[in-house]
Design a protein around this motif. Structure first.
Motif, PDB file in Angstrom:
ATOM      1  N   LEU A 165       0.813  -1.212   0.000  1.00 15.02           N
ATOM      2  CA  LEU A 165       0.000   0.000   0.000  1.00 15.02           C
ATOM      3  C   LEU A 165       0.847   1.263   0.000  1.00 15.02           C
ATOM      4  O   LEU A 165       0.320   2.362  -0.105  1.00 15.02           O
ATOM      5  CB  LEU A 165      -0.943   0.004   1.216  1.00 15.02           C
ATOM      6  CG  LEU A 165      -1.869  -1.199   1.347  1.00 15.02           C
ATOM      7  CD1 LEU A 165      -2.794  -1.027   2.537  1.00 15.02           C
ATOM      8  CD2 LEU A 165      -2.669  -1.418   0.062  1.00 15.02           C
ATOM      9  N   GLY A 166       2.152   1.101   0.122  1.00 16.83           N
ATOM     10  CA  GLY A 166       3.001   2.287   0.109  1.00 16.83           C
ATOM     11  C   GLY A 166       4.348   2.060   0.754  1.00 16.83           C
ATOM     12  O   GLY A 166       4.479   2.178   1.968  1.00 16.83           O
ATOM     13  N   SER A 167       5.334   1.721  -0.023  1.00 16.84           N
ATOM     14  CA  SER A 167       6.690   1.570   0.497  1.00 16.84           C
ATOM     15  C   SER A 167       7.455   2.875   0.270  1.00 16.84           C
ATOM     16  O   SER A 167       6.891   3.868  -0.181  1.00 16.84           O
ATOM     17  CB  SER A 167       7.405   0.411  -0.208  1.00 16.84           C
ATOM     18  OG  SER A 167       7.799   0.778  -1.518  1.00 16.84           O
ATOM     19  N   GLY A 168       8.738   2.852   0.529  1.00 12.69           N
ATOM     20  CA  GLY A 168       9.529   4.062   0.371  1.00 12.69           C
ATOM     21  C   GLY A 168      10.321   4.120  -0.910  1.00 12.69           C
ATOM     22  O   GLY A 168      11.294   4.875  -1.003  1.00 12.69           O
ATOM     23  N   LEU A 169       9.917   3.351  -1.924  1.00 10.21           N
ATOM     24  CA  LEU A 169      10.599   3.376  -3.222  1.00 10.21           C
ATOM     25  C   LEU A 169       9.556   3.237  -4.323  1.00 10.21           C
ATOM     26  O   LEU A 169       9.041   2.139  -4.561  1.00 10.21           O
ATOM     27  CB  LEU A 169      11.630   2.246  -3.307  1.00 10.21           C
ATOM     28  CG  LEU A 169      12.402   2.127  -4.633  1.00 10.21           C
ATOM     29  CD1 LEU A 169      13.161   3.408  -4.940  1.00 10.21           C
ATOM     30  CD2 LEU A 169      13.363   0.943  -4.591  1.00 10.21           C
ATOM     31  N   ASN A 170       9.234   4.358  -4.961  1.00 14.27           N
ATOM     32  CA  ASN A 170       8.213   4.376  -6.005  1.00 14.27           C
ATOM     33  C   ASN A 170       8.648   5.293  -7.147  1.00 14.27           C
ATOM     34  O   ASN A 170       9.422   6.227  -6.937  1.00 14.27           O
ATOM     35  CB  ASN A 170       6.875   4.889  -5.448  1.00 14.27           C
ATOM     36  CG  ASN A 170       6.307   3.997  -4.359  1.00 14.27           C
ATOM     37  OD1 ASN A 170       6.253   2.786  -4.518  1.00 14.27           O
ATOM     38  ND2 ASN A 170       5.894   4.594  -3.256  1.00 14.27           N
ATOM     39  N   LEU A 171       8.112   5.031  -8.332  1.00 18.03           N
ATOM     40  CA  LEU A 171       8.401   5.861  -9.498  1.00 18.03           C
ATOM     41  C   LEU A 171       7.088   6.229 -10.167  1.00 18.03           C
ATOM     42  O   LEU A 171       6.236   5.357 -10.394  1.00 18.03           O
ATOM     43  CB  LEU A 171       9.289   5.100 -10.489  1.00 18.03           C
ATOM     44  CG  LEU A 171       9.660   5.871 -11.763  1.00 18.03           C
ATOM     45  CD1 LEU A 171      10.885   6.752 -11.500  1.00 18.03           C
ATOM     46  CD2 LEU A 171       9.953   4.921 -12.922  1.00 18.03           C
ATOM     47  N   TYR A 172       6.921   7.518 -10.490  1.00 23.00           N
ATOM     48  CA  TYR A 172       5.705   8.009 -11.132  1.00 23.00           C
ATOM     49  C   TYR A 172       6.047   8.695 -12.446  1.00 23.00           C
ATOM     50  O   TYR A 172       7.018   9.458 -12.523  1.00 23.00           O
ATOM     51  CB  TYR A 172       4.984   9.015 -10.227  1.00 23.00           C
ATOM     52  CG  TYR A 172       4.596   8.475  -8.878  1.00 23.00           C
ATOM     53  CD1 TYR A 172       3.400   7.790  -8.705  1.00 23.00           C
ATOM     54  CD2 TYR A 172       5.432   8.640  -7.777  1.00 23.00           C
ATOM     55  CE1 TYR A 172       3.032   7.287  -7.468  1.00 23.00           C
ATOM     56  CE2 TYR A 172       5.084   8.135  -6.536  1.00 23.00           C
ATOM     57  CZ  TYR A 172       3.879   7.458  -6.382  1.00 23.00           C
ATOM     58  OH  TYR A 172       3.533   6.945  -5.154  1.00 23.00           O
ATOM     59  N   ARG A 173       5.248   8.438 -13.450  1.00 23.21           N
ATOM     60  CA  ARG A 173       5.364   9.173 -14.704  1.00 23.21           C
ATOM     61  C   ARG A 173       4.809  10.577 -14.471  1.00 23.21           C
ATOM     62  O   ARG A 173       3.689  10.735 -14.001  1.00 23.21           O
ATOM     63  CB  ARG A 173       4.584   8.441 -15.799  1.00 23.21           C
ATOM     64  CG  ARG A 173       4.793   8.975 -17.199  1.00 23.21           C
ATOM     65  CD  ARG A 173       4.306   7.955 -18.247  1.00 23.21           C
ATOM     66  NE  ARG A 173       2.929   7.538 -18.017  1.00 23.21           N
ATOM     67  CZ  ARG A 173       1.867   8.180 -18.483  1.00 23.21           C
ATOM     68  NH1 ARG A 173       2.009   9.276 -19.216  1.00 23.21           N
ATOM     69  NH2 ARG A 173       0.649   7.737 -18.245  1.00 23.21           N
TER      70      ARG A 173
END
Length: 267
Positions: A165-173
């Motif tokens: 549901l939400g870790s500390g490593l994400n990438l968004y366009r």
């Protein structure tokens, strides 16, 4: 001919002077920092030496692409995301990657995704602590169990498998962020839960990828039981009226613009 990537690596930091140094060191390898046009530490008015530690380490590393900025107010983790999102949109970045400054995650885990160009096929690439191929070290059994329970609850409610549901490593366009659908979401730790529900409602294309996750000397700001109540309440409000979710004001104290001061650039 496709436009080359221009990725912002955003490191939200609060009260993590020892850890943010180690996070910046994760970018030493040219095979890592070569993927990013800028590496930006966003300090959320830390009461310790987080800013000084980040600037000193960035100078020592000499990557030439590290910025250290300081929020105008304590916006919370979600508010720091909003400040970075706005910066990425305004400055022509193709993507924005989030890596928490407390050194629980490792930027190396997303490099295979970037190197293979898989991120071009998705709106969001989300690091998943509970992906079958992920590795967790030092995480308390209580937190592991709680996360599994909430992952299943959210997956069942949303009709879609959600590995985290939400870790500390994400990438968004960045184009995916341009509408500002995230602006009214919670400014606190609930921000990521709002985001995952928004992804479901918007039918965004998501890639969950495995990561390594560890707890060593990090200082947690999460109160487990109160956080659990708020998370369940958020899911309940989504199920009650999914159509109103993206338009709802979640903040107790709305902020018109999430701004920061640049303390150092090009380190």
């Amino acid at each position: 001919m496709s436009t080359p990537d221009r990725i912002l690596a955003f490191i939200p930091a609060y009260r993590c002077a020892p850890q943010v140094v180690r996070v910046l060191r994760q970018f030493q390898d040219p095979a890592v920092h070569g993927h990013f046009a800028e590496i930006m530490v966003v300090d959320n008015v830390s009461p310790d030496q987080t800013v000084a530690a980040a600037i000193d380490e960035a100078r020592a590393l000499g990557l030439g692409k590290v910025s250290v900025v300081h929020n105008h107010a304590n916006y919370g983790l979600g508010g720091s995301h909003k400040a970075a999102f706005g910066y990425a949109i305004a400055n022509g970045f193709s993507h924005v990657m989030v890596l928490h400054g407390d050194d629980q995650g490792n930027v190396a885990d997303i490099i295979p995704v970037l190197a293979a160009g898989r991120h071009h096929d998705y709106d969001c690439c989300l690091g998943a602590r509970f992906h079958p191929d992920s590795r967790i070290e030092g995480y308390s059994p209580t937190r592991v169990l709680g996360n599994h329970v909430f992952n299943r609850l959210f997956s069942a409610a949303c009709g879609r498998k959600l590995h985290d549901l939400g870790s500390g490593l994400n990438l968004y366009r960045t184009e995916h962020l341009r509408s500002g659908y995230w602006h009214k979401f919670h400014d606190n730790l609930m921000f990521n839960y709002c985001m995952i529900l928004a992804h479901v409602k918007r039918k965004d294309s998501l890639l969950f990828f495995p990561i390594s996750w560890r707890e060593e000397d990090q200082v947690s700001n999460v109160k487990l039981f109160s956080q659990a109540r708020r998370t369940l309440g958020l899911l309940g409000s989504y199920l009650k009226n999914p159509d109103a979710f993206l338009a709802r004001e979640f903040r107790d104290h709305p902020v018109a613009e999430y701004r920061f001061e640049t303390l150092a650039k090009g380190l």
